[in-house]
Design an enzyme around this catalytic site. Structure first.
Site, PDB file in Angstrom:
ATOM      1  N   ASP A   4       1.325  -1.616   0.036  1.00 54.48           N
ATOM      2  CA  ASP A   4       0.273   0.089   0.330  1.00 54.48           C
ATOM      3  C   ASP A   4       1.011   1.316  -0.018  1.00 54.48           C
ATOM      4  O   ASP A   4       1.662   1.843   0.802  1.00 54.48           O
ATOM      5  CB  ASP A   4      -0.904  -0.166   1.487  1.00 54.48           C
ATOM      6  N   ASN A   8      -2.105  13.195  -4.201  1.00 59.12           N
ATOM      7  CA  ASN A   8      -3.058  13.571  -5.341  1.00 59.12           C
ATOM      8  C   ASN A   8      -3.276  14.316  -5.155  1.00 59.12           C
ATOM      9  O   ASN A   8      -3.646  15.936  -6.178  1.00 59.12           O
ATOM     10  CB  ASN A   8      -3.823  12.829  -5.181  1.00 59.12           C
ATOM     11  N   ASP A  57      -1.390   9.355 -10.730  1.00 61.68           N
ATOM     12  CA  ASP A  57      -1.829   7.657 -11.584  1.00 61.68           C
ATOM     13  C   ASP A  57      -0.394   7.301 -12.399  1.00 61.68           C
ATOM     14  O   ASP A  57       0.076   6.345 -11.632  1.00 61.68           O
ATOM     15  CB  ASP A  57      -2.558   8.573 -13.075  1.00 61.68           C
ATOM     16  N   GLU A  83      -4.670   2.149  -4.184  1.00 65.55           N
ATOM     17  CA  GLU A  83      -3.112   2.254  -4.194  1.00 65.55           C
ATOM     18  C   GLU A  83      -2.286   0.933  -3.076  1.00 65.55           C
ATOM     19  O   GLU A  83      -1.804   0.809  -2.993  1.00 65.55           O
ATOM     20  CB  GLU A  83      -2.223   3.773  -3.600  1.00 65.55           C
TER      21      GLU A  83
HETATM   22  N1  LIG Z   1      -4.721   9.136  -8.826  1.00 70.39           N
HETATM   23  C1  LIG Z   1      -5.241   8.324  -8.350  1.00 70.39           C
HETATM   24  N2  LIG Z   1      -5.381   7.743  -6.928  1.00 70.39           N
HETATM   25  C2  LIG Z   1      -6.134   7.247  -7.161  1.00 70.39           C
HETATM   26  C3  LIG Z   1      -6.508   5.936  -7.405  1.00 70.39           C
HETATM   27  N3  LIG Z   1      -6.382   4.972  -6.307  1.00 70.39           N
HETATM   28  C4  LIG Z   1      -6.899   6.133  -5.087  1.00 70.39           C
HETATM   29  N4  LIG Z   1      -6.621   6.781  -5.612  1.00 70.39           N
HETATM   30  C5  LIG Z   1      -6.537   7.362  -4.357  1.00 70.39           C
HETATM   31  O1  LIG Z   1      -5.260   7.192  -3.271  1.00 70.39           O
HETATM   32  C6  LIG Z   1      -6.150   7.755  -2.150  1.00 70.39           C
HETATM   33  C7  LIG Z   1      -5.917   6.884  -0.757  1.00 70.39           C
HETATM   34  O2  LIG Z   1      -5.585   7.502  -0.195  1.00 70.39           O
HETATM   35  P1  LIG Z   1      -5.967   6.855   1.706  1.00 70.39           P
HETATM   36  O3  LIG Z   1      -7.124   5.689   1.325  1.00 70.39           O
HETATM   37  O4  LIG Z   1      -6.079   7.943   2.697  1.00 70.39           O
HETATM   38  O5  LIG Z   1      -4.820   6.179   1.724  1.00 70.39           O
HETATM   39  P2  LIG Z   1      -3.046   7.093   2.208  1.00 70.39           P
HETATM   40  O6  LIG Z   1      -3.302   8.450   1.536  1.00 70.39           O
HETATM   41  O7  LIG Z   1      -2.251   6.546   0.911  1.00 70.39           O
HETATM   42  O8  LIG Z   1      -2.592   6.830   3.857  1.00 70.39           O
HETATM   43  P3  LIG Z   1      -2.045   5.679   3.997  1.00 70.39           P
HETATM   44  O9  LIG Z   1      -2.568   4.900   3.186  1.00 70.39           O
HETATM   45  O10 LIG Z   1      -2.348   5.874   5.660  1.00 70.39           O
HETATM   46  O11 LIG Z   1      -0.751   6.126   3.822  1.00 70.39           O
HETATM   47  C8  LIG Z   1      -7.428   8.197  -2.144  1.00 70.39           C
HETATM   48  O12 LIG Z   1      -7.211   9.851  -2.611  1.00 70.39           O
HETATM   49  C9  LIG Z   1      -7.745   8.243  -3.084  1.00 70.39           C
HETATM   50  O13 LIG Z   1      -8.136   8.746  -4.120  1.00 70.39           O
HETATM   51  C10 LIG Z   1      -6.546   5.870  -9.068  1.00 70.39           C
HETATM   52  O14 LIG Z   1      -6.404   5.071  -9.500  1.00 70.39           O
HETATM   53  N5  LIG Z   1      -5.513   6.921  -9.366  1.00 70.39           N
END
Ligand SMILES: Nc1nc2c(ncn2[C@@H]2O[C@H](COP(=O)(O)OP(=O)(O)OP(=O)(O)O)[C@@H](O)[C@H]2O)c(=O)[nH]1
Length: 448
Positions: free
Chosen positions: A313, A321, A330, A356
């Protein structure tokens, strides 16, 4: 009714259409000719009989005038002997009594008139002609009967001729025979011509009908042959043109169906590919991974081989983002996918589960090797620097490692332990790898 029967019926009708007028004309001509011939011949024989009677009348005038019976007997005998067709010759005096007879004549007194009487029977002609006074020369004027007749202005007597018509009947039969033979010949010629005329229509018609039938049955290569189209050339050409159009239309339709089928297959393949391949990273999707993971868990249980699972992860991905934009996010995801593909083995099943979150299933891999692989990925990811608008994006990743336990019913249990280890990694400060503990042993059963 089949095609052959129908063609035969048309042929017969055409034959009759061509032959019937010819037959009628022949019949009328034959009847006209025969009737004309009959009348002409009868008239000729009548004239002949009347001429013979007049001749006898002239010859017998004096004998009648002189009432010379002997001369009259000789005259009738001689007259009959002179013509084989004469069945009977008779001379009657002015008193209507028979004066001389040779052969057989049958008349009644009423037939002895002062003018010629011709009776035509089935087999004979009977001519009764009066003998006139002017037929006797002046010097011969004597005798009581003759004088009385002259005085009264009545005929000197009558000649009767009976002519045999059997010769005429023979001629007539012969003529009928010829007429019949000619009619039969003409009929045969008319029949042959009518057949050829009918065939010139029916044969091309049969050929074209056969072609139309074959086209109707689906044989679109069937065509009317030029030399068999005959006088129905335009119809044959029309049928061929129609067949060409139908064949071309069908070919177009088949091509369209083929194109549509190919397009559908391509769309289906594409849809299947989209379901199985993650577009952003090129890795397997959760669905494709699930199928592979189930198979690997079964195999590992079956052969008692180790099976490890690493869950990755990205750390603070939301912040990437938010600060650089979704497009950069992306790119980071795609870049991490490439790291996974490069650092892990080809036999390992790598997938993006969503967002992610990534996962790697490693067959025949113990926990130490899995941990080592996870560390390697983590370290490489950390060293990656994605340049964007003069800023470099730093990426760290946390990982949870779990090993398949014989008690694990399915891959979901394994995934849950890896997820718990990942949670521990996050909780422990991120950018690290945590190995999950084996599942706790079940509590001991009650003692008996
Ligand atoms: N650019 C992009 N962002 C994505 C995609 N799928 C998920 N996300 C973003 O990934 C982010 C995941 O955020 P969180 O679940 O808070 O996890 P994090 O910010 O990595 O925090 P931790 O996992 O706790 O370190 C969210 O902002 C989603 O919008 C994708 O296909 N592309």
């Amino acid at each position: 009714m089949n095609l052959a029967q129908q063609n035969r019926r048309i042929a017969w009708r055409l034959w009759w259409a061509a032959a019937l007028p010819a037959l009628l004309v022949l019949l009328v001509l034959a009847l006209g000719l025969v009737e004309r011939h009959r009348r002409d011949v009868t008239a000729a024989w009548q004239q002949r009989a009347v001429a013979s009677a007049h001749q006898l009348a002239a010859s017998s005038a004096f004998a009648l005038f002189a009432d010379n019976r002997e001369a009259m007997e000789r005259l009738v005998e001689a007259t009959r002997a002179s013509d084989a067709q004469l069945l009977g010759v008779a001379l009657y005096g002015p008193d209507q009594r028979l004066r001389g007879l040779s052969g057989l004549v049958r008349i009644t007194p009423a037939m002895l008139t002062d003018h010629d009487l011709v009776t035509v029977g089935a087999d004979d002609i009977v001519v009764v002609a009066p003998v006139r006074q002017h037929m006797v020369t002046g010097d011969d004027w004597f005798g009581p009967v003759g004088e009385a007749a002259v005085a009264a202005g009545a005929p000197l007597g009558h000649v009767v001729l009976r002519l045999d018509l059997s010769g005429l009947q023979r001629d007539r039969r012969a003529f009928w025979g010829w007429a019949l033979a000619l009619a039969v010949l003409a009929l045969a010629v008319a029949a042959v011509l009518a057949y050829r005329i009918a065939a010139s229509v029916t044969q091309p018609l049969a050929h074209i009908s056969d072609v139309v039938l074959r086209i109707g049955q689906g044989d679109l290569t069937a065509r009317a042959q030029p030399r068999r189209r005959g006088i129905l050339e335009p119809l044959g050409e029309g049928v061929n043109a129609m067949a060409d159009a139908v064949a071309s239309h069908q070919a177009q339709l088949e091509q369209r169906v083929q194109d549509a089928t190919q397009e559908l297959r391509r769309q289906k393949d594409e849809a299947e590919r989209l379901v199985r391949v993650d577009l952003l990273t090129g890795l397997a999707t959760r669905r494709a991974f699930t199928e592979q993971a189930q198979a690997e868990v079964l195999r590992a249980h079956r052969y008692g081989e180790p099976l490890a699972l690493i869950m990755f992860d990205l750390d603070h991905f939301k912040a990437i983002n938010d600060s650089h934009g979704h497009a950069v996010g992306d790119m980071v995801l795609a870049g991490f996918g490439r790291v996974l593909a490069a650092e892990l083995r080809q036999v390992d099943a790598i997938a993006r589960l969503g967002g992610e979150e990534f996962v790697a299933l490693m067959p025949r891999c113990d926990v130490a090797a899995a941990r080592q692989a996870a560390e390697r990925v983590r370290a490489v990811a950390e060293q990656q620097r994605l340049q964007h608008h003069g800023h470099s994006v730093v990426l760290t990743v946390s990982a949870g490692v779990a090993l398949l336990d014989p008690r694990d019913a399915g891959w979901e249990t394994l995934l849950a332990r890896a997820d718990a280890a990942l949670y521990e990694a996050k909780r422990g400060g991120r950018n690290r790898v945590v190995v999950a503990l084996p599942p706790a042993a079940p509590p001991p059963g009650p003692r008996v």
